[in-house]
Design a protein around this motif. Structure first.
Motif, PDB file in Angstrom:
ATOM      1  N   ILE A  25       0.850  -1.185   0.000  1.00 23.11           N
ATOM      2  CA  ILE A  25       0.000   0.000   0.000  1.00 23.11           C
ATOM      3  C   ILE A  25       0.889   1.239   0.000  1.00 23.11           C
ATOM      4  CG2 ILE A  25      -1.748   1.303   1.272  1.00 23.11           C
ATOM      5  CD1 ILE A  25      -2.837  -1.238   0.114  1.00 23.11           C
ATOM      6  N   GLU A  26       0.484   2.249  -0.744  1.00 26.35           N
ATOM      7  CA  GLU A  26       1.137   3.548  -0.725  1.00 26.35           C
ATOM      8  C   GLU A  26       0.132   4.603  -0.304  1.00 26.35           C
ATOM      9  OE1 GLU A  26       4.706   3.326  -4.008  1.00 26.35           O
ATOM     10  OE2 GLU A  26       2.720   3.926  -4.698  1.00 26.35           O
ATOM     11  N   LEU A  27       0.634   5.681   0.296  1.00 31.03           N
ATOM     12  CA  LEU A  27      -0.222   6.771   0.735  1.00 31.03           C
ATOM     13  C   LEU A  27      -0.016   7.963  -0.181  1.00 31.03           C
ATOM     14  CD1 LEU A  27       0.221   6.611   4.625  1.00 31.03           C
ATOM     15  CD2 LEU A  27      -1.513   5.499   3.192  1.00 31.03           C
ATOM     16  N   ARG A  28      -1.103   8.548  -0.625  1.00 33.88           N
ATOM     17  CA  ARG A  28      -1.028   9.752  -1.428  1.00 33.88           C
ATOM     18  C   ARG A  28      -0.787  10.959  -0.526  1.00 33.88           C
ATOM     19  NH1 ARG A  28      -6.020   8.794  -5.780  1.00 33.88           N
ATOM     20  NH2 ARG A  28      -4.973   7.142  -6.977  1.00 33.88           N
ATOM     21  N   ALA A  29      -0.653  12.131  -1.155  1.00 31.11           N
ATOM     22  CA  ALA A  29      -0.343  13.344  -0.395  1.00 31.11           C
ATOM     23  C   ALA A  29      -1.422  13.663   0.624  1.00 31.11           C
ATOM     24  CB  ALA A  29      -0.149  14.522  -1.350  1.00 31.11           C
ATOM     25  N   ASP A  30      -2.691  13.337   0.330  1.00 34.16           N
ATOM     26  CA  ASP A  30      -3.777  13.617   1.265  1.00 34.16           C
ATOM     27  C   ASP A  30      -4.007  12.490   2.259  1.00 34.16           C
ATOM     28  OD1 ASP A  30      -4.750  11.702  -0.434  1.00 34.16           O
ATOM     29  OD2 ASP A  30      -6.595  12.772  -0.962  1.00 34.16           O
ATOM     30  N   GLY A  31      -3.149  11.457   2.249  1.00 38.75           N
ATOM     31  CA  GLY A  31      -3.273  10.350   3.187  1.00 38.75           C
ATOM     32  C   GLY A  31      -4.115   9.201   2.695  1.00 38.75           C
ATOM     33  N   SER A  32      -4.692   9.295   1.493  1.00 39.83           N
ATOM     34  CA  SER A  32      -5.487   8.191   0.965  1.00 39.83           C
ATOM     35  C   SER A  32      -4.597   6.982   0.693  1.00 39.83           C
ATOM     36  CB  SER A  32      -6.202   8.616  -0.323  1.00 39.83           C
ATOM     37  OG  SER A  32      -7.075   9.697  -0.089  1.00 39.83           O
ATOM     38  N   ALA A  33      -5.104   5.800   1.031  1.00 40.03           N
ATOM     39  CA  ALA A  33      -4.360   4.558   0.822  1.00 40.03           C
ATOM     40  C   ALA A  33      -4.762   3.948  -0.515  1.00 40.03           C
ATOM     41  CB  ALA A  33      -4.635   3.577   1.952  1.00 40.03           C
TER      42      ALA A  33
END
Length: 698
Positions: A25-33
């Motif tokens: 899993i990676e997290l985007r800049a806004d914290g979305s997984a």
């Protein structure tokens, strides 16, 4: 309010999933997984396969790709413009003379010098050649034994991995080696057969990643050649448990790519993150037989077998599986767990989410068993099961081309549910109460999503929080027309400023701001009526004093010829009484005093725009559309350009239309719509060609 009094918990706090374990899993800049991204070839490129063998690959600033074939002793070039492939001229082999190659391996484009660096492994040297002509510029032979790979840092220093010397050499831009760097790497005793080197800049620090074929791992060194160590003081080791016979290495700002030879003689490409711990992300599909890797301009290049290099978009695909597991949620007491909620964007075709939970009274979860909810269920009722701790696990899956987007997850407890809305007799502790709770939970699960939407209703009226696709709907509430060509941020700004701008709509300031916001063109508005005044004869003869009474002019006082008098624009008509003309005047009612003066100027305005600001295609028409929409219906207007034509008495208002330009340029033949100008005095130029004593002409 203390956390003990809150009957819900969110797992994502301000973009951080605190304590959660992420796998794939990676997290985007806004914290979305989301599922971790993987490179993928474009639809037009067909992946090739073959036996992976160590080679070299480099991409220059113009997009030209260079790749080597060690067994042919040649280097080839793929032209970025024509797509044609050809051997770099004047390079032959095998041989040991300048310009001759023997088993060339690593390649590196030195754009600052216009050179291609070739690791001439069979000759134990490095050659720098001009790639278009093949002319040899320099040869580095001292210290090298078997150079096989090279990397470049932002300062221009070159790092060369030498398999025979069991170290990495650092050469400064001027060609001088840094002996201390190679010695520090050698003294670490980590390398046996270095076969790849890549470099990543982390803030102000430089990390040198070195791939070792014998150790089957990637090691990390700093700019001085010292091993980078983990929290336990041990050298960082990446991929040791996964790699079998690594061949090549490439790196981007946040990823490491390793080509690894499989048992069948082919190869696979694995991706690791450069984040803390360097977690393994996944295997890049379609890259069997990758013998060389390079990263440039957001794309990963791979040389597959005997075919030409293949470009891959760095985030063109995704892992097929990934999971996020929360730490134990502890309310501080034994509670009745009510429900679990996943907050996610609409699932794309092929993307899925599945939530699992477990409840227990032991902090380590030894007394808890995972329970799976149906796939793609975003709201799960927990039937008021009582326990101290709750664990949440969300599994993300996809088809490799799409990923679910999990923005948050929450768990609720000690909430009354639908049972609280029934008469008290149904809430009594009876044998059938448990069945009733579970029965009502069926309907509550279906209503949870609608309840959440109602709770989130205020977000639909917040321009900063509303989803982008709903912005036109919110704009319609404020009578705002959104241009679909605007960015999302500008559309939100238009809605935010709408209420304030409505108060000024129809005024000169409001129109000026609307033109500037929507078109970016600064405009100057002029109202001719504001420049007009009337002249009325005094009601009584003025005395001999020099002072004049101050009034609005309607009484006729203060009309001093040449100072306070202006002629009306209207032509004086005869007032007819019977058949007699009374002078050349008008008979007006006193309520219409001064009307003839304003007949031609009232309700009219002029919009001036500078030619340079409105030169862009469609800019002038865009200004006109804004004026048509924003002006009062009873007004008329004229849109004019302010040209660089400064003339005293004609266009000379300082700060407004005083725009000075030199004489017109000679007219290009065949491109002139107006009068033809064959020559003229040379205008003064300030800029590229105005060099005092050389290019300035006055």
């Amino acid at each position: 309010m203390s956390s003990a009094n809150i009957d819900y918990r969110y797992l994502n706090h301000d973009g951080v999933w605190r304590g959660s374990a992420l796998d794939g899993i990676e997290l985007r800049a806004d914290g979305s997984a989301v599922l971790a991204a993987l490179p993928a070839p474009s639809a037009a490129a067909a992946p090739a396969s073959g036996r992976g063998s160590a080679a070299g690959l480099a991409v220059d600033a113009s997009g030209n790709v260079y790749y080597s074939f060690p067994d042919r002793h040649l280097v080839y070039a793929l032209n970025a413009c024509t797509g044609e492939t050809s051997a770099v001229p004047c390079l032959t082999g095998p041989g040991a003379h300048p310009g001759e190659l023997r088993a060339p391996r690593g390649l590196l484009a030195l754009d600052r010098r216009g050179a291609l660096l070739i690791c001439d492994a069979g000759n134990g040297r490095v050659q720098l050649v001009e790639p278009r002509s093949g002319q040899v510029l320099e040869i580095w032979s001292r210290r090298f034994v078997t150079p096989v790979a090279a990397a470049l840092d932002p300062d221009g220093s070159v790092y060369v991995a030498d398999e025979g010397a069991q170290t990495v050499f650092k050469i400064r831009p001027e060609g001088l080696p840094v002996a201390s760097f190679a010695e520090a790497v050698r003294q670490s005793e980590l390398l046996e057969r270095p076969c790849g080197v890549a470099l990543v800049r982390v803030g102000t620090d430089t990390r040198i990643y070195v791939l070792d074929r014998a150790q089957r791992a990637v090691f990390v060194f700093d700019a001085q050649g010292n091993p980078v160590r983990d929290d336990g003081g041990e050298p960082l080791v990446i991929g040791h448990a996964l790699l079998r016979a690594p061949i090549a290495l490439a790196a981007s700002a946040h990823s490491l790519y390793v080509s690894d030879e499989t048992d069948g003689g082919s190869s696979r490409v694995l991706r690791f993150q450069t984040a803390a711990g360097h977690p393994f992300v996944g295997e890049v599909s379609g890259l069997g037989g990758a013998g060389a890797l390079a990263f440039a301009a957001g794309r990963l290049w791979a040389q597959l077998g005997a075919s030409a290099p293949l470009p891959l978009a760095e985030e063109g695909a995704f892992r097929r599986q990934g999971s996020l597991e929360s730490p134990a949620v502890d309310p501080g007491r034994k509670v009745a767990w009510t429900s679990v909620h996943l907050h996610a964007e609409a699932l794309a075709p092929g993307a899925h989410l599945q939530v699992s939970f477990r409840l227990g009274d032991q902090p380590d979860g030894s007394d808890a068993v995972w329970q799976d909810a149906p796939r793609d269920a975003l709201h799960v009722h927990l039937r008021d099961q009582r326990a101290r701790y709750c664990w949440i696990r969300v599994q993300l899956s996809g088809d490799g081309l799409a990923t679910p987007v999990l923005t948050n997850a929450s768990v609720r407890f000690d909430q009354p549910g639908y049972l609280a809305h029934l008469p008290a007799v149904y809430r009594a502790q009876t044998p059938s109460r448990d069945f009733l709770v579970r029965f009502l939970a069926l309907f509550e699960s279906m209503g949870l999503e609608h309840g959440d939407r109602i709770e989130q209703l205020p977000e639909l009226f917040d321009p900063a929080a509303i989803p982008a696709e709903s912005l036109p709907w919110l704009a319609s509430w404020l009578a705002v027309e959104l241009d679909e060509r605007w960015s999302t941020d500008k559309q939100r700004e238009a809605i935010v400023r709408a209420y304030r701008e409505h108060a000024a709509r129809g005024t000169a300031d409001g129109l000026r701001r609307a033109i500037r916001f929507e078109t970016g063109v600064p405009a100057v508005l002029v109202e001719p009526a504001l420049q007009a005044a009337w002249w009325a004869l005094p009601a009584a003869a003025a005395g001999c004093g020099v002072s004049l009474p101050e009034d609005d002019g309607s009484a006729g006082a203060g009309s001093l010829l040449g100072f306070t008098t202006r002629l009306a624009a209207a032509q004086p008509d005869s007032a007819v009484l019977g058949t007699a003309n009374l002078d050349r005047s008008r008979i007006l009612h006193e309520s219409d005093f001064g009307v003839p003066l304003f007949d031609d100027t009232a309700h009219h305005f002029v919009v001036h725009v500078y030619r340079g600001a409105a030169d862009a295609a469609g800019a002038r028409e865009a200004v006109r559309r804004v004026i048509e929409r924003e002006r009062p219906a009873h007004t008329s207007y004229c849109l004019q350009s302010i040209e660089p034509r400064f003339a005293v008495g004609v266009q000379a208002c300082v700060g407004f239309d005083t725009v000075v330009a030199g004489p017109p340029e000679p007219s290009p033949l065949g491109e002139t719509a107006g009068p033809l100008r064959l020559s003229g005095d040379p205008p003064a130029r300030i800029g590229e060609h105005s060099r005092t004593g050389q290019g300035m002409r006055l």
